[in-house]
Design a protein around this motif. Structure first.
Motif, PDB file in Angstrom:
ATOM      1  N   THR A  13      28.765 -41.213   0.474  1.00  0.00           N
ATOM      2  CA  THR A  13      28.197 -39.862   0.493  1.00  0.00           C
ATOM      3  C   THR A  13      27.659 -39.576   1.884  1.00  0.00           C
ATOM      4  O   THR A  13      26.959 -40.400   2.465  1.00  0.00           O
ATOM      5  N   ASN A  66      24.399 -33.013   0.240  1.00  0.00           N
ATOM      6  CA  ASN A  66      25.109 -34.292   0.193  1.00  0.00           C
ATOM      7  C   ASN A  66      26.577 -33.993  -0.066  1.00  0.00           C
ATOM      8  O   ASN A  66      26.894 -33.234  -0.980  1.00  0.00           O
ATOM      9  N   VAL A  79      29.774 -35.792  -1.355  1.00  0.00           N
ATOM     10  CA  VAL A  79      30.206 -36.991  -2.063  1.00  0.00           C
ATOM     11  C   VAL A  79      31.723 -37.085  -1.962  1.00  0.00           C
ATOM     12  O   VAL A  79      32.422 -36.096  -2.165  1.00  0.00           O
TER      13      VAL A  79
END
Length: 168
Positions: A127, A136, A138
């Protein structure tokens, strides 16, 4: 944008994909948008986004853009008001003009993200964590040289999707 699907279809695809390690994400990546109807769809392409670079687990450059006369430069995401940019009328017309003008203000040579292993939707995978934004990204493996990215931005009802293809 190369692919079009609903957010539900993109999430279902994401959930079927395998995980990727931090080490496997190191290097240079070219990005492509995936159109799911998200408010950010088309914004990166309009801003001449090239992709991402991960020099190490602690040195990530999340926004690498094409320069107006060739070459590439990195943008400091902390200086981008994401929601305001997405709300601009005719963003596909304004961004190609604004980005070269704002380049001296927005560009950086310092890393602005890092890679860590996090659990998301039941799987532990690499991530990218932005230094100055509640975002974030991912990653899940599509194949040996491409990953599906899911941008989890605090406050957004749905994730934003993109694809990264490893550069030689």
């Amino acid at each position: 944008m190369n692919q079009r699907m609903t957010t539900g279809e993109a999430l279902a695809w994401f959930d079927t994909l395998g995980t990727v390690s931090v080490e496997e994400m190191l290097g240079r990546w070219r990005g492509e948008g995936i159109d799911t109807g998200h408010y950010l769809d088309g914004m990166l392409e309009a801003a001449r986004w090239h992709g991402k670079v991960f020099e190490s687990a602690d040195e990530g450059f999340p926004l690498v853009h094409y320069g107006p006369f060739g070459g590439r430069y990195c943008i400091n995401p902390a200086l981008l008001p994401i929601r305001l940019c997405a709300a601009l009328p005719a963003k596909s017309v304004l961004f190609p003009v604004l980005m070269p003008v704002l380049r001296p203000i927005l560009s950086t040579r310092k890393p602005k993200s890092r890679l860590r292993m996090t659990e998301y939707r039941g799987k532990l995978s690499a991530t990218m964590i932005y230094d100055a934004k509640p975002i974030n990204d991912v990653f899940r493996r599509i194949d040996a040289d491409s990953v599906l990215g899911l941008m989890d931005h605090r406050g957004d009802a749905e994730p934003f999707f993109f694809k990264l293809i490893r550069e030689a």
